[in-house]
Design an enzyme around this catalytic site. Structure first.
Site, PDB file in Angstrom:
ATOM      1  N   GLY A 158       1.397  -5.589   0.821  1.00 53.22           N
ATOM      2  CA  GLY A 158       0.457  -5.687  -0.294  1.00 53.22           C
ATOM      3  C   GLY A 158       1.088  -6.294  -1.545  1.00 53.22           C
ATOM      4  O   GLY A 158       0.385  -6.876  -2.380  1.00 53.22           O
ATOM      5  N   LEU A 165       0.834  -1.205   0.000  1.00 55.51           N
ATOM      6  CA  LEU A 165       0.000   0.000   0.000  1.00 55.51           C
ATOM      7  C   LEU A 165       0.866   1.251   0.000  1.00 55.51           C
ATOM      8  O   LEU A 165       1.949   1.270   0.597  1.00 55.51           O
ATOM      9  CB  LEU A 165      -0.907   0.014   1.233  1.00 55.51           C
ATOM     10  CG  LEU A 165      -2.011  -1.032   1.273  1.00 55.51           C
ATOM     11  CD1 LEU A 165      -2.885  -0.835   2.507  1.00 55.51           C
ATOM     12  CD2 LEU A 165      -2.882  -0.978   0.021  1.00 55.51           C
ATOM     13  N   ASN A 192       4.658  -7.957   6.378  1.00 49.88           N
ATOM     14  CA  ASN A 192       5.304  -7.270   7.496  1.00 49.88           C
ATOM     15  C   ASN A 192       4.361  -6.317   8.234  1.00 49.88           C
ATOM     16  O   ASN A 192       4.801  -5.409   8.931  1.00 49.88           O
ATOM     17  CB  ASN A 192       6.536  -6.506   6.993  1.00 49.88           C
ATOM     18  CG  ASN A 192       6.208  -5.471   5.926  1.00 49.88           C
ATOM     19  OD1 ASN A 192       5.275  -5.655   5.160  1.00 49.88           O
ATOM     20  ND2 ASN A 192       6.959  -4.383   5.877  1.00 49.88           N
ATOM     21  N   GLU A 193       3.045  -6.528   8.091  1.00 49.39           N
ATOM     22  CA  GLU A 193       2.069  -5.630   8.709  1.00 49.39           C
ATOM     23  C   GLU A 193       2.325  -5.439  10.204  1.00 49.39           C
ATOM     24  O   GLU A 193       2.206  -4.329  10.731  1.00 49.39           O
ATOM     25  CB  GLU A 193       0.633  -6.147   8.496  1.00 49.39           C
ATOM     26  CG  GLU A 193       0.059  -5.855   7.123  1.00 49.39           C
ATOM     27  CD  GLU A 193       0.535  -6.801   6.032  1.00 49.39           C
ATOM     28  OE1 GLU A 193       1.363  -7.678   6.322  1.00 49.39           O
ATOM     29  OE2 GLU A 193       0.089  -6.649   4.882  1.00 49.39           O
TER      30      GLU A 193
HETATM   31  C1  LIG Z   1      -9.089  -3.614  10.227  1.00 48.16           C
HETATM   32  C2  LIG Z   1      -7.610  -3.359  10.123  1.00 48.16           C
HETATM   33  C3  LIG Z   1      -7.037  -3.975   8.898  1.00 48.16           C
HETATM   34  C4  LIG Z   1      -5.551  -3.723   8.750  1.00 48.16           C
HETATM   35  C5  LIG Z   1      -5.152  -3.997   7.355  1.00 48.16           C
HETATM   36  C6  LIG Z   1      -3.913  -4.736   7.118  1.00 48.16           C
HETATM   37  C7  LIG Z   1      -3.518  -5.380   5.954  1.00 48.16           C
HETATM   38  C8  LIG Z   1      -4.300  -5.546   4.726  1.00 48.16           C
HETATM   39  C9  LIG Z   1      -3.663  -6.163   3.491  1.00 48.16           C
HETATM   40  C10 LIG Z   1      -2.699  -5.721   2.826  1.00 48.16           C
HETATM   41  C11 LIG Z   1      -2.147  -4.584   3.361  1.00 48.16           C
HETATM   42  C12 LIG Z   1      -0.980  -4.329   3.218  1.00 48.16           C
HETATM   43  C13 LIG Z   1      -0.425  -3.230   3.968  1.00 48.16           C
HETATM   44  C14 LIG Z   1       0.699  -2.609   3.210  1.00 48.16           C
HETATM   45  O1  LIG Z   1       0.953  -2.914   2.072  1.00 48.16           O
HETATM   46  S1  LIG Z   1       1.534  -1.402   4.010  1.00 48.16           S
HETATM   47  C15 LIG Z   1       2.948  -1.102   2.963  1.00 48.16           C
HETATM   48  C16 LIG Z   1       4.104  -1.841   3.500  1.00 48.16           C
HETATM   49  N1  LIG Z   1       5.250  -1.619   2.642  1.00 48.16           N
HETATM   50  C17 LIG Z   1       6.475  -1.633   3.111  1.00 48.16           C
HETATM   51  O2  LIG Z   1       6.726  -1.829   4.276  1.00 48.16           O
HETATM   52  C18 LIG Z   1       7.562  -1.380   2.111  1.00 48.16           C
HETATM   53  C19 LIG Z   1       8.348  -0.178   2.443  1.00 48.16           C
HETATM   54  N2  LIG Z   1       9.397  -0.007   1.425  1.00 48.16           N
HETATM   55  C20 LIG Z   1      10.534  -0.696   1.430  1.00 48.16           C
HETATM   56  O3  LIG Z   1      10.800  -1.535   2.286  1.00 48.16           O
HETATM   57  C21 LIG Z   1      11.503  -0.422   0.324  1.00 48.16           C
HETATM   58  O4  LIG Z   1      11.188   0.824  -0.240  1.00 48.16           O
HETATM   59  C22 LIG Z   1      11.509  -1.489  -0.785  1.00 48.16           C
HETATM   60  C23 LIG Z   1      12.124  -2.802  -0.235  1.00 48.16           C
HETATM   61  C24 LIG Z   1      10.112  -1.785  -1.337  1.00 48.16           C
HETATM   62  C25 LIG Z   1      12.386  -1.008  -1.963  1.00 48.16           C
HETATM   63  O5  LIG Z   1      13.655  -0.651  -1.484  1.00 48.16           O
HETATM   64  P1  LIG Z   1      14.642   0.208  -2.406  1.00 48.16           P
HETATM   65  O6  LIG Z   1      15.882   0.447  -1.609  1.00 48.16           O
HETATM   66  O7  LIG Z   1      14.779  -0.430  -3.728  1.00 48.16           O
HETATM   67  O8  LIG Z   1      13.843   1.548  -2.676  1.00 48.16           O
HETATM   68  P2  LIG Z   1      13.644   2.823  -1.715  1.00 48.16           P
HETATM   69  O9  LIG Z   1      14.703   3.797  -2.023  1.00 48.16           O
HETATM   70  O10 LIG Z   1      13.450   2.382  -0.312  1.00 48.16           O
HETATM   71  O11 LIG Z   1      12.238   3.330  -2.239  1.00 48.16           O
HETATM   72  C26 LIG Z   1      12.118   3.940  -3.530  1.00 48.16           C
HETATM   73  C27 LIG Z   1      11.054   5.008  -3.468  1.00 48.16           C
HETATM   74  O12 LIG Z   1       9.787   4.408  -3.203  1.00 48.16           O
HETATM   75  C28 LIG Z   1       9.185   4.986  -2.041  1.00 48.16           C
HETATM   76  N3  LIG Z   1       8.406   3.914  -1.352  1.00 48.16           N
HETATM   77  C29 LIG Z   1       8.825   2.721  -0.970  1.00 48.16           C
HETATM   78  N4  LIG Z   1       7.835   1.994  -0.407  1.00 48.16           N
HETATM   79  C30 LIG Z   1       6.726   2.772  -0.476  1.00 48.16           C
HETATM   80  C31 LIG Z   1       5.371   2.578  -0.068  1.00 48.16           C
HETATM   81  N5  LIG Z   1       4.930   1.443   0.482  1.00 48.16           N
HETATM   82  N6  LIG Z   1       4.530   3.588  -0.268  1.00 48.16           N
HETATM   83  C32 LIG Z   1       4.921   4.749  -0.841  1.00 48.16           C
HETATM   84  N7  LIG Z   1       6.204   4.992  -1.262  1.00 48.16           N
HETATM   85  C33 LIG Z   1       7.079   4.005  -1.070  1.00 48.16           C
HETATM   86  C34 LIG Z   1      10.394   5.440  -1.235  1.00 48.16           C
HETATM   87  O13 LIG Z   1      10.021   6.421  -0.313  1.00 48.16           O
HETATM   88  C35 LIG Z   1      11.285   5.978  -2.330  1.00 48.16           C
HETATM   89  O14 LIG Z   1      10.784   7.245  -2.738  1.00 48.16           O
HETATM   90  P3  LIG Z   1      11.753   8.345  -3.435  1.00 48.16           P
HETATM   91  O15 LIG Z   1      12.837   8.604  -2.429  1.00 48.16           O
HETATM   92  O16 LIG Z   1      12.259   7.693  -4.675  1.00 48.16           O
HETATM   93  O17 LIG Z   1      10.849   9.504  -3.667  1.00 48.16           O
END
Ligand SMILES: CCCCC/C=C\C/C=C\C=C\CC(=O)SCCNC(=O)CCNC(=O)[C@H](O)C(C)(C)COP(=O)(O)OP(=O)(O)OC[C@H]1O[C@@H](n2cnc3c(N)ncnc32)[C@H](O)[C@@H]1OP(=O)(O)O
Length: 281
Positions: free
Chosen positions: A131, A86, A153-154
């Site tokens: 997600g 997400l 990893n929620e």
């Molecule tokens: C009733 C209650 C119910 C609760 C509901 C619970 C669950 C429901 C089901 C599904 C739900 C899922 C929940 C989620 O998905 S929460 C999202 C969790 N995501 C993460 O933890 C990932 C975080 N990101 C990372 O770990 C790394 O970025 C990644 C390994 C993906 C990539 O690493 P890399 O080193 O290649 O790249 P970065 O430099 O870190 O990132 C590049 C760029 O992208 C931006 N970014 C990364 N992740 C996200 C994200 N999830 N959302 C928005 N933006 C993201 C990051 O900030 C960088 O931006 P920029 O610097 O290039 O501008």
């Protein structure tokens, strides 16, 4: 039956081409020989799931179902990230209406992909946390490239995965492993994911992964499609029905949960600690 004649196939391919021009976030192509569709997520830079991307995935799945797709390969245009889950920036200080739509569309995506009548493979060609792992889990088979991470990893972010996603994890890796993985919010490296059965095969390149995916899809060439899809529905139907029954209630509790200040504080901390892009103060 679609694809029986070259005319049908040509019609479907054109249709998909037309459709894909309308969908800049998901590119769909059809292999005219095999009839398999490849849906490539292409929301820069990490395919984080915001309302627009989720809506486009949902429409794509609907069109594939309507056109009696023979098999789907789901993958990413990025060579580093399959999907980062997400969009965490959209969950931070959110507009309640948008969050409501986002959650409801996420549920639709799960229902359509987990319950699709056609066979599905995720070519996980990059990291797949939360997600991202959900999308891969809702497919029937996962081929992953080396040196990436995948998992739910929620718990690390401050919430629990919903019941339908827990079911998907249990059905894939078994209850014991699912309990360990979900309570710790573990992100597995490719090789570890292979060991516990979270992914089915490892590939060294995207081309090899696509070959493995096609090999999986070809296994069903001689199985009557209705028998295959009825069996899939029998295996997955109860989990899908449980979500359908609880859909609205879950959206309400999710919106309450996400807009609560305690969750907002822990999300803010998670972003500051884990993401390069920071929150504007
Ligand atoms: C009733 C209650 C119910 C609760 C509901 C619970 C669950 C429901 C089901 C599904 C739900 C899922 C929940 C989620 O998905 S929460 C999202 C969790 N995501 C993460 O933890 C990932 C975080 N990101 C990372 O770990 C790394 O970025 C990644 C390994 C993906 C990539 O690493 P890399 O080193 O290649 O790249 P970065 O430099 O870190 O990132 C590049 C760029 O992208 C931006 N970014 C990364 N992740 C996200 C994200 N999830 N959302 C928005 N933006 C993201 C990051 O900030 C960088 O931006 P920029 O610097 O290039 O501008």
């Amino acid at each position: 039956m679609a694809f029986r004649t070259a005319r049908n196939l040509a019609y479907f391919s054109n249709y998909i081409r037309n459709y894909s021009t309308n969908g800049p976030l998901v590119n769909v192509t059809v292999n005219e020989k095999s009839g398999f569709a490849t849906a490539t997520l292409q929301r820069p830079s990490v395919n984080s799931l915001n309302l627009e991307l989720l809506t486009e995935i949902s429409h794509t799945l609907q069109q594939l179902e309507k056109n009696k797709c023979r098999g789907l390969i789901l993958t990413s245009a990025s060579n580093k990230v399959f999907s980062a889950g997400l969009d965490l920036f959209e969950l931070h200080k959110p507009n309640a209406d948008k969050i409501k739509q986002m959650w409801s569309t996420l549920q639709e995506v799960w229902i359509k992909l987990y319950g699709s009548s056609y066979p599905t493979v995720a070519v996980v060609n990059g990291h797949a946390p939360a997600g991202g792992c959900m999308l891969a889990l809702s497919c029937e088979y996962r081929v992953m490239l080396n040196n990436f991470i995948i998992g739910l990893n929620e718990a690390q972010i401050g919430f629990s995965a919903p019941m339908w996603l827990i079911d998907g994890m249990r059905n894939t890796i078994g209850s014991r492993q699912a309990e360990f993985a979900l309570t710790a919010g573990t992100l597995f490296k490719t090789e570890e994911a292979l060991k516990i059965g979270l992914v089915d095969e490892v590939a060294q390149s995207k081309e090899e992964a696509i070959e493995k995916a096609e090999k999986f899809l070809n296994k069903f060439a001689k199985i009557p499609p209705h028998a295959r899809s009825m069996t899939k529905a029998a295996l997955r139907g109860a989990n899908i029905q449980a979500l359908v029954r609880n859909k609205d209630e879950e959206v309400r509790s999710y919106v309450d949960f996400v807009t609560d200040s305690q969750f907002q504080d822990s999300l803010g901390e998670f972003i500051e600690l884990n993401l390069k892009q920071k929150l504007s103060k």
